[in-house]
Design an enzyme around this catalytic site. Structure first.
Site, mmCIF file in Angstrom:
data_model
loop_
_atom_site.group_PDB
_atom_site.id
_atom_site.type_symbol
_atom_site.label_atom_id
_atom_site.label_comp_id
_atom_site.label_asym_id
_atom_site.label_seq_id
_atom_site.Cartn_x
_atom_site.Cartn_y
_atom_site.Cartn_z
ATOM 1 N N LYS A 41 35.037 2.400 71.061
ATOM 2 C CA LYS A 41 34.810 1.591 72.522
ATOM 3 C C LYS A 41 35.031 2.522 73.656
ATOM 4 O O LYS A 41 34.347 2.510 74.540
ATOM 5 C CB LYS A 41 35.943 0.500 72.509
ATOM 6 C CG LYS A 41 35.421 -0.982 72.353
ATOM 7 C CD LYS A 41 36.448 -2.270 72.654
ATOM 8 C CE LYS A 41 37.846 -1.632 72.289
ATOM 9 N NZ LYS A 41 39.033 -1.903 72.406
ATOM 10 N N ARG A 91 41.014 -9.690 76.283
ATOM 11 C CA ARG A 91 41.366 -9.253 75.051
ATOM 12 C C ARG A 91 41.921 -10.673 74.554
ATOM 13 O O ARG A 91 42.433 -10.641 73.203
ATOM 14 C CB ARG A 91 42.718 -8.479 75.047
ATOM 15 C CG ARG A 91 42.505 -6.790 74.536
ATOM 16 C CD ARG A 91 43.569 -6.467 74.191
ATOM 17 N NE ARG A 91 43.765 -5.051 73.580
ATOM 18 C CZ ARG A 91 43.143 -3.942 74.045
ATOM 19 N NH1 ARG A 91 42.774 -3.754 75.219
ATOM 20 N NH2 ARG A 91 43.547 -2.758 73.473
ATOM 21 N N ARG A 140 44.019 10.018 65.578
ATOM 22 C CA ARG A 140 43.611 10.238 67.220
ATOM 23 C C ARG A 140 44.796 10.814 67.731
ATOM 24 O O ARG A 140 44.864 11.500 68.756
ATOM 25 C CB ARG A 140 43.295 8.963 67.874
ATOM 26 C CG ARG A 140 42.986 8.747 69.337
ATOM 27 C CD ARG A 140 42.223 7.344 69.324
ATOM 28 N NE ARG A 140 43.202 6.306 69.522
ATOM 29 C CZ ARG A 140 42.995 5.208 69.916
ATOM 30 N NH1 ARG A 140 41.793 4.897 70.334
ATOM 31 N NH2 ARG A 140 43.914 4.313 70.046
ATOM 32 N N ARG A 185 47.551 9.495 69.466
ATOM 33 C CA ARG A 185 47.963 9.059 70.717
ATOM 34 C C ARG A 185 49.404 8.491 70.585
ATOM 35 O O ARG A 185 49.716 8.019 69.577
ATOM 36 C CB ARG A 185 47.028 7.911 71.441
ATOM 37 C CG ARG A 185 47.115 7.799 72.728
ATOM 38 C CD ARG A 185 45.694 6.836 73.355
ATOM 39 N NE ARG A 185 46.214 5.448 73.021
ATOM 40 C CZ ARG A 185 45.535 4.312 72.940
ATOM 41 N NH1 ARG A 185 44.172 4.677 73.503
ATOM 42 N NH2 ARG A 185 45.750 3.141 72.898
ATOM 43 N N ARG A 234 48.392 -3.553 66.211
ATOM 44 C CA ARG A 234 47.384 -3.716 67.173
ATOM 45 C C ARG A 234 46.261 -4.408 66.247
ATOM 46 O O ARG A 234 45.589 -5.020 67.085
ATOM 47 C CB ARG A 234 47.189 -2.188 67.663
ATOM 48 C CG ARG A 234 48.321 -1.760 68.523
ATOM 49 C CD ARG A 234 47.973 -0.240 68.957
ATOM 50 N NE ARG A 234 46.871 -0.221 70.139
ATOM 51 C CZ ARG A 234 46.153 0.547 70.302
ATOM 52 N NH1 ARG A 234 45.799 1.331 69.397
ATOM 53 N NH2 ARG A 234 45.318 0.479 71.295
HETATM 54 P P1 AMP Z 1 43.602 0.195 75.021
HETATM 55 O O1 AMP Z 1 43.691 1.626 75.497
HETATM 56 O O2 AMP Z 1 42.571 -0.461 75.383
HETATM 57 O O3 AMP Z 1 43.737 0.133 73.244
HETATM 58 O O4 AMP Z 1 44.849 -0.445 75.346
HETATM 59 C C1 AMP Z 1 46.296 0.222 75.013
HETATM 60 C C2 AMP Z 1 47.409 -1.255 75.348
HETATM 61 O O5 AMP Z 1 47.386 -1.557 76.829
HETATM 62 C C3 AMP Z 1 47.331 -2.205 74.307
HETATM 63 O O6 AMP Z 1 47.597 -2.213 73.271
HETATM 64 C C4 AMP Z 1 48.080 -3.460 75.178
HETATM 65 O O7 AMP Z 1 49.372 -3.132 74.884
HETATM 66 C C5 AMP Z 1 47.509 -3.054 76.591
HETATM 67 N N1 AMP Z 1 46.317 -3.555 77.070
HETATM 68 C C6 AMP Z 1 45.123 -3.049 77.311
HETATM 69 N N2 AMP Z 1 44.254 -3.943 77.882
HETATM 70 C C7 AMP Z 1 45.092 -5.259 77.697
HETATM 71 C C8 AMP Z 1 44.823 -6.612 77.945
HETATM 72 N N3 AMP Z 1 43.346 -6.883 78.482
HETATM 73 N N4 AMP Z 1 45.709 -7.540 77.886
HETATM 74 C C9 AMP Z 1 46.847 -7.395 77.444
HETATM 75 N N5 AMP Z 1 47.430 -6.044 77.115
HETATM 76 C C10 AMP Z 1 46.295 -4.836 77.350
#
Ligand code: AMP
Length: 184
Positions: free
Chosen positions: A14, A89, A128, A130, A141
């Site tokens: 994504k 989300r 990855r 991270r 996750r």
């Molecule tokens: P991502 O980089 O999109 O995988 O997001 C990394 C982390 O940020 C996620 O595992 C959540 O802990 C937090 N996060 C990102 N976007 C959201 C969202 N829309 N709602 C809640 N937590 C979020």
């Protein structure tokens, strides 16, 4: 005017696709994960509140991300379109977003569901490296994705906003499919 929401499991590609497409279309790529990671790095209040949730693979509380998104979508560069990556989300966030877009007069959004099988996303996530990509956190996750985020597929398909792209292909192939599908 292009307004796109990217959906899909963690590891489906994504972030990369959203970023590439946003650059191609010359619109902002708005990643809530990136904004939160930046806030953690800068040790802001938001970062301090979000960190423990993120470290455990949990979603941060709605209010924090919703305020962030509202502020971001009000900026001048977001008036000519955007790609939202990582938001909404969960259904409560989708409902918030629908109201927000309505109040900002920013309608016509479409949702790209970047789909990929579990084996593919797990392999990609483990490769990855991270900080929040340890095996236990990855498992959590994916669970959170299945329980909270996957219901958005039906939510948006019921509202005739869903476009689906097969994420189980090379980056170039996914990008080609994406460009074709958003061109309608
Ligand atoms: P991502 O980089 O999109 O995988 O997001 C990394 C982390 O940020 C996620 O595992 C959540 O802990 C937090 N996060 C990102 N976007 C959201 C969202 N829309 N709602 C809640 N937590 C979020």
């Amino acid at each position: 005017m292009t307004r796109l929401i990217f959906l899909g499991p963690p590891g489906a590609g994504k972030g990369t696709q959203a970023q590439t497409l946003a650059a191609f279309l010359q619109i902002p790529h708005i990643s809530t994960g990136d904004i939160l990671r930046q806030a953690i790095q800068e040790k802001t209040d938001l970062g301090k509140k979000a960190q423990s949730f993120m470290d455990q693979g949990e979603l941060v509380p709605d209010k924090l991300v919703e305020d962030m998104v509202e502020e971001r979508l009000k900026k001048s560069d977001a008036q000519t379109g955007w790609i939202l990556d990582g938001f909404p989300r969960k259904v409560t966030q989708a409902e918030f977003l629908a109201k927000l877009l309505n109040s900002l007069g920013q309608g016509g959004e479409q949702v790209v569901n970047l789909d990929a099988p579990d084996e593919t996303v797990i392999t990609r996530l483990l490769g990855r490296g991270r900080k929040d990509d340890t095996e236990e956190v990855i498992r959590r996750r994916l669970e959170v994705y299945r329980d909270d985020t996957a219901p958005l597929i039906n939510y948006y398909s019921d509202r005739q906003k869903l476009l689906t792209v097969n994420g189980n292909q090379s980056q170039e192939e996914v990008f080609t499919d994406l460009k074709n599908i958003i061109a309608g």
